[in-house]
Design a protein around this motif. Structure first.
Motif, PDB file in Angstrom:
ATOM      1  N   ALA A   1      -0.024 -11.521  -7.800  1.00 45.89           N
ATOM      2  CA  ALA A   1       0.777 -11.760  -6.593  1.00 45.89           C
ATOM      3  C   ALA A   1       2.040 -10.908  -6.599  1.00 45.89           C
ATOM      4  O   ALA A   1       2.483 -10.414  -5.551  1.00 45.89           O
ATOM      5  N   LEU A   2       2.632 -10.712  -7.766  1.00 47.69           N
ATOM      6  CA  LEU A   2       3.829  -9.867  -7.853  1.00 47.69           C
ATOM      7  C   LEU A   2       3.476  -8.421  -7.488  1.00 47.69           C
ATOM      8  O   LEU A   2       4.204  -7.759  -6.735  1.00 47.69           O
ATOM      9  N   LEU A   3       2.351  -7.940  -8.007  1.00 53.42           N
ATOM     10  CA  LEU A   3       1.926  -6.565  -7.702  1.00 53.42           C
ATOM     11  C   LEU A   3       1.716  -6.401  -6.199  1.00 53.42           C
ATOM     12  O   LEU A   3       2.112  -5.388  -5.599  1.00 53.42           O
ATOM     13  N   ASP A   4       1.096  -7.380  -5.625  1.00 54.98           N
ATOM     14  CA  ASP A   4       0.902  -7.428  -4.179  1.00 54.98           C
ATOM     15  C   ASP A   4       2.233  -7.359  -3.431  1.00 54.98           C
ATOM     16  O   ASP A   4       2.397  -6.586  -2.484  1.00 54.98           O
ATOM     17  N   GLY A   5       3.162  -8.201  -3.888  1.00 57.05           N
ATOM     18  CA  GLY A   5       4.478  -8.268  -3.259  1.00 57.05           C
ATOM     19  C   GLY A   5       5.204  -6.928  -3.337  1.00 57.05           C
ATOM     20  O   GLY A   5       5.869  -6.514  -2.373  1.00 57.05           O
ATOM     21  N   ILE A   6       5.082  -6.249  -4.471  1.00 59.28           N
ATOM     22  CA  ILE A   6       5.766  -4.960  -4.647  1.00 59.28           C
ATOM     23  C   ILE A   6       5.209  -3.933  -3.648  1.00 59.28           C
ATOM     24  O   ILE A   6       5.960  -3.161  -3.050  1.00 59.28           O
ATOM     25  N   GLU A   7       3.893  -3.960  -3.463  1.00 64.14           N
ATOM     26  CA  GLU A   7       3.279  -3.039  -2.489  1.00 64.14           C
ATOM     27  C   GLU A   7       3.853  -3.276  -1.090  1.00 64.14           C
ATOM     28  O   GLU A   7       4.148  -2.329  -0.358  1.00 64.14           O
ATOM     29  N   LYS A   8       3.993  -4.541  -0.750  1.00 69.38           N
ATOM     30  CA  LYS A   8       4.518  -4.872   0.584  1.00 69.38           C
ATOM     31  C   LYS A   8       5.970  -4.434   0.718  1.00 69.38           C
ATOM     32  O   LYS A   8       6.388  -3.940   1.768  1.00 69.38           O
ATOM     33  N   VAL A   9       6.754  -4.624  -0.342  1.00 78.42           N
ATOM     34  CA  VAL A   9       8.158  -4.209  -0.319  1.00 78.42           C
ATOM     35  C   VAL A   9       8.249  -2.695  -0.120  1.00 78.42           C
ATOM     36  O   VAL A   9       9.075  -2.196   0.655  1.00 78.42           O
ATOM     37  N   SER A  10       7.386  -1.968  -0.818  1.00 78.67           N
ATOM     38  CA  SER A  10       7.370  -0.507  -0.706  1.00 78.67           C
ATOM     39  C   SER A  10       7.121  -0.089   0.742  1.00 78.67           C
ATOM     40  O   SER A  10       7.814   0.775   1.290  1.00 78.67           O
ATOM     41  N   ALA A  11       6.146  -0.739   1.375  1.00 79.52           N
ATOM     42  CA  ALA A  11       5.818  -0.416   2.769  1.00 79.52           C
ATOM     43  C   ALA A  11       6.963  -0.828   3.696  1.00 79.52           C
ATOM     44  O   ALA A  11       7.374  -0.064   4.583  1.00 79.52           O
ATOM     45  N   GLU A  12       7.506  -2.018   3.464  1.00 76.02           N
ATOM     46  CA  GLU A  12       8.532  -2.550   4.363  1.00 76.02           C
ATOM     47  C   GLU A  12       9.800  -1.700   4.364  1.00 76.02           C
ATOM     48  O   GLU A  12      10.387  -1.450   5.410  1.00 76.02           O
ATOM     49  N   TYR A  13      10.204  -1.248   3.171  1.00 79.01           N
ATOM     50  CA  TYR A  13      11.462  -0.500   3.083  1.00 79.01           C
ATOM     51  C   TYR A  13      11.255   1.017   3.103  1.00 79.01           C
ATOM     52  O   TYR A  13      12.208   1.785   3.042  1.00 79.01           O
ATOM     53  N   GLY A  14       9.975   1.429   3.146  1.00 75.47           N
ATOM     54  CA  GLY A  14       9.703   2.860   3.227  1.00 75.47           C
ATOM     55  C   GLY A  14      10.166   3.643   2.003  1.00 75.47           C
ATOM     56  O   GLY A  14      10.666   4.757   2.122  1.00 75.47           O
TER      57      GLY A  14
END
Lengths: 464, 464
Positions: free
Chosen positions: B357-370
Motif C-alpha cells: 500500500a505504501l508503494l502504491d501511495g508513493i506512485e500516486k504522490v509522484s503523479a499528483e505532484y508531478g
C-alpha cells in the motif's frame, strides 16, 4: 488520606481499592531477601490506562509515593512498598490486546503473565523469547521494568531486545507513547529503552508492544559433567571462542545438583563438581553444532558428555534446570534448624573469559566467610547466580553472608563485570550500582529522574 | 572569540585547530539536501578524550555551541554546523583500541570507519553487522549517533543492538562511562541506548564498545523480477508471514534499475517494475530457505526468479544494490538542464503488511505532484527510501518535491509507520518527529535534553 481514598474510590471500580491491612500485607514486598519494605496505605488494582492516570494524579496532588508492582517475583526489592505509599498492582491489566503474525508483533497490557503470552503466540507459530525463571508467574510489565533475562538470552537476548514501544503514565499524569510498531525506526531519543529496566522509577507502564520471532526450530540438548567448576568455565570460553551460538548454555554446580536431586529426583550426577547444559536450535545444523560443543567440553576436561535422545529427555533436563531456584531455597531452608535458613541471591555477570576465575573466586569467598554458596547460572552469558546460604536466626551468619555477597560483587567488578546481569538493582544493589557507574553516572541518573519525576514520587529509594 | 581560540590552541596539538575559512567551509554540512547550515567559527580535530573535554569546557564557558561531526555522510542534516559554532570533527580519533575474539567485543574510537572495523574483525573470524550504505566512509561514531541501519538489519538489527557501552563527554565537561563489556547487564538506566541515536545533542561520544558476532556462514542470493511494485510488496509480506528470516531483502524499483544500468551496466532487467534481492545465510539451511522465498515470490506474481550461481554473481548483485544511491544521484543530476537536478531522500518505515500500500501511495504522490520518485530500500524491514527528483534551479519544482516528501510521510504515519527508519531526524524531519511523537513525547525530549545540557550548547536545533 481519607480524602485520597475517596478520590481513588470515585475513580476506580468497586473492589479495585484495597485498604484491609490483611490484604495490604500481601503487597509489601517481592521475593528478595534482606531488603527493607514498608506498609502501603492503599493498594489499587486499575483495569485501564485512564484509571492509572487517575491514581497517579490523585497521589501526586498529595505528594504520596506510588509504587508499581507486577507479580512481585523480583529478586532485588524493586517492588517493595514504602510506608504510606499507594501501591499500583498492575496484574488486573492482563489483556493480550493484539497478536499480528505477519508483522511479528504483539501488544499486551503489563499484567499479562510471560507464559500466557509465550503460549498465545506459540499457537500462531511465533515465539516471545525472554524466559526468566519466573516465567510461569511473572508479568510482562515486571519483565520490562526489570529488563528480565532467562535461559534463551545467550542466543536471543534479554527483554529489551523485544520491546518496540510502550505506553507510560508519567509522574505528571500525562500519557506518553514511545517507540513504534515497525521493524525499524530511529525517530528521536530511544525513550522505550530508557523505561525498560528503570524499575518503576520513571513512569508506570500501561501497554507494551513486543517483537516476536518465528517459532523455534527443533533443538538438541546435551549435558556435560565436569570434575571442576574451572573446567566447566574453560569449556564455556572455548565454545564462545569457536564462534558457536548455542541456544542455551547453563551451569549447575554440585550444591545445586544435590539440592535438585533432594527436591525432586531427576537422575542428575550428584558426584559431579559442575554440569553444563547446552542446546542448539538451528534446525539442520543443530546436530553439527552440538557435536562441536560436545568436543569442546571433552577437550576442557568433561568426564562425561551425553546428548538427550529425544524431546522428552531434553525437556526433563530443562525442567531440572528450572527447579534449581526452588530446590536451592528448600536446601537453604533445611540447612539450619527451625527452618530459618535463607538465601542471599547474587547475579553477577563477567566477560566469558573470566568465568572460570569468577567460579574460583566464589569458592574462595565461601571458604573465607564460612558460608555455603551454590552457583547456578547462564554460563554462556557469563551471568552467574551465586546463592549464599545463611541462618536468618543468627545475625552473625547473615552478616557473613552479606560480606560474602559484597566480596563476590567486588570480584566481578574487578574483572570488568557488572553487579547485576538480569535481576536489577532495586534496593539490594543500590550501593553497588553507585560503585559500578561512578559519581558521574549517578548524577546523570539523578538528573534524568528529576527531569521526569521532579517530586520523586515514583518508586522512591529504588535503583540509586 | 580570540580568547576561545587561544584556549583551544593551548589545549590541542598543532594543526588540530582550524580557522582558515577555506577549510571551515568543508565542515559546514552533511549530505542532506535542502537543510540549513551555518559557518563554524572554528573546527577542532581532537585526538583524545581529554582534548574533547578541554574543547567542551572552553566552549561551554563562553556559551558557544558545539557541533560534533563524523564523516558528514548523514542524510538528515544532523551534522550541519550552526553559525559561530565550534565543530568537533571526530575523524582523527580513529583507533581500534581492542578486539577481543572470545568475548566477541571491540572497543573503538568514534572516528573509526565502519568498513575498517568490519575488515579488522573479519580477520579474526568475527563480524560487525551494521552496514549502512555509507559503510566505506562513515564512522562508527556517526553510525552510533544516528543509530544507522543497513541491508543486514532485516536479520541482524540496527546499530543500537551492537552497542554495549560508551564513553561520553557531557556538556558539563564531565566524562560519563555507560554500559558494560559483558554479554548481559541491567545495572541502572540504559544510558547507552539513550545516547545511541541522539545525534550529538546529549554528549560527545569518545569511545564505543561494540558486540561482535561470529563470522557469517555462507549465504545464497536470489533475484525476483516483478511486473508491479505491489506484487513485490506482497511477496515481502508473504516471506515474513511464512516465518522466514532472510539475511537480506531489498527492493529496487524501475527508476533505480534504469539509473543503475545507466551509471554502470550490471545486467539488471530494466524492463521490470520492481526487483527483490534476497539472501539467506544459515549455512546448510540457506538453500531450503531461499527455495521457499523463491516459491513465495513466484506465487506473488514474479515474472522471473533466479539464484546467483556463485559468490561472484552474488557479490555483483549486492554491488548493484550498493550503487543505487550514487546512480540515483547521477540520474537526478542529469534529469534537468545545467546539472541542477537534486534528490530529496525520504526514509519512511511501515509495518511489513503495509508495504504494498505504501508503494502504491508513493506512485500516486509522484503523479499528483508531478515529480519523479524512485524507490529503493530495505523491504524486509518495511523501510523504503523514496527518492524525489527535483530541479534545484526551479523553486516550483523544489516546492513540489517538498510537498511530495511531506505527503509520503503523512501516508507512512497513517499506516502506523515512522518518519525515519534509519537516517535520523536531524534538521530534515524535526516537524515530522513532533507529529509522530506528539506533544508529550516532545516535552519528554526537552526535559531530558535540559537535564543533560541545560544551556542547550550541544548540536542546537537538531532533532526537536
Amino acid at each position: 488520606m481519607s480524602d485520597l481514598l475517596a478520590e481513588l474510590r470515585a475513580a476506580l471500580p468497586d473492589g479495585a481499592v484495597l485498604t484491609d491491612p490483611d490484604l495490604l500485607r500481601g503487597y509489601r514486598r517481592d521475593e528478595a531477601d534482606l531488603c527493607a519494605y514498608g506498609m502501603p496505605a492503599v493498594v489499587v488494582r486499575p483495569r485501564s490506562t485512564d484509571e492509572v492516570v487517575a491514581v497517579v494524579r490523585a497521589a501526586a496532588a498529595r505528594g504520596v509515593p506510588v509504587v508499581p508492582q507486577g507479580a512481585r517475583t523480583g529478586l532485588a526489592g524493586a517492588a517493595n512498598a514504602v510506608d504510606g505509599a499507594v501501591v499500583i498492582a498492575m496484574t488486573a491489566m492482563d489483556r493480550i490486546v493484539e497478536i499480528d503474525p505477519v508483522n511479528r508483533i504483539a501488544v499486551v497490557q503489563p499484567g499479562v503473565v510471560n507464559a500466557a503470552l509465550a503460549r498465545a503466540v506459540a499457537e500462531q507459530g511465533l515465539r516471545y523469547p525472554p524466559d526468566p525463571g519466573s516465567w510461569e508467574s511473572s508479568t510482562i510489565g515486571g519483565n520490562v521494568s526489570t529488563n528480565a533475562g532467562g535461559m534463551c538470552c545467550v542466543k536471543y537476548g534479554v527483554t529489551t531486545e523485544y520491546v518496540l514501544g510502550l505506553e507510560v503514565v508519567l509522574a505528571s499524569g500525562e500519557v506518553l507513547r514511545t517507540g513504534r510498531r515497525t521493524a525499524k525506526g530511529v525517530a528521536g531519543y530511544d525513550l522505550t529503552r530508557l523505561f525498560v529496566g528503570s524499575e518503576g522509577t520513571l513512569g508506570i507502564i500501561t501497554e507494551i508492544t513486543v517483537a516476536l520471532r518465528p517459532a523455534p526450530e527443533d533443538s538438541l540438548t546435551l549435558v556435560a559433567v565436569f570434575p571442576s567448576t574451572a573446567a566447566a568455565g574453560a569449556a564455556v570460553a572455548a565454545i564462545s571462542s569457536a564462534g558457536l551460538t548455542p541456544s542455551l548454555l547453563e551451569l549447575l554446580d554440585r550444591t545445586h545438583l544435590g539440592a535438585i536431586e533432594a527436591y525432586q529426583p531427576m537422575g542428575l550426577r550428584t558426584d559431579a563438581k559442575a554440569l553444563l547444559l547446552a542446546a542448539a536450535d538451528t534446525g539442520a545444523r543443530a546436530a553439527a553444532e552440538l557435536e562441536r560443543i560436545a568436543e569442546l567440553c571433552t577437550a576442557a576436561g568433561a568426564d562425561e558428555v551425553y546428548a538427550a535422545t529425544d524431546a522428552v529427555e531434553a525437556a526433563a533436563l530443562l525442567q531440572a534446570r528450572r527447579l534449581a531456584h526452588p530446590a536451592m531455597e528448600k536446601f537453604a531452608l533445611d540447612a539450619f534448624p527451625g527452618g530459618n535458613g535463607g538465601l542471599i541471591i547474587d547475579d553477577v555477570a563477567v566477560p566469558r573469559t573470566a568465568l572460570a576465575a569468577l567460579l574460583d573466586g566464589i569458592e574462595k569467598v565461601s571458604a573465607e566467610y564460612g558460608v555455603p554458596i551454590g552457583v547456578v547460572g547462564h554460563a554462556g552469558d557469563g551471568n552467574l547466580h551465586p546463592n549464599i546460604v545463611v541462618d536468618r536466626a543468627d545475625p552473625a551468619s547473615v552478616e557473613r553472608g552479606r560480606l560474602a555477597f559484597d566480596a563476590i560483587m567486588q570480584i566481578a567488578l574487578s574483572m570488568g563485570g557488572t553487579c547485576t546481569g538480569e535481576h536489577g538493582v532495586g534496593l539490594l544493589k543500590r550501593d553497588w550500582l553507585a560503585r559500578e557507574i561512578g559519581p558521574v553516572g549517578v548524577r546523570v541518573h539523578q538528573a534524568i529522574k528529576a527531569a521526569l519525576d521532579p517530586a520523586g514520587l515514583l518508586n522512591p529509594g529504588k535503583v540509586f
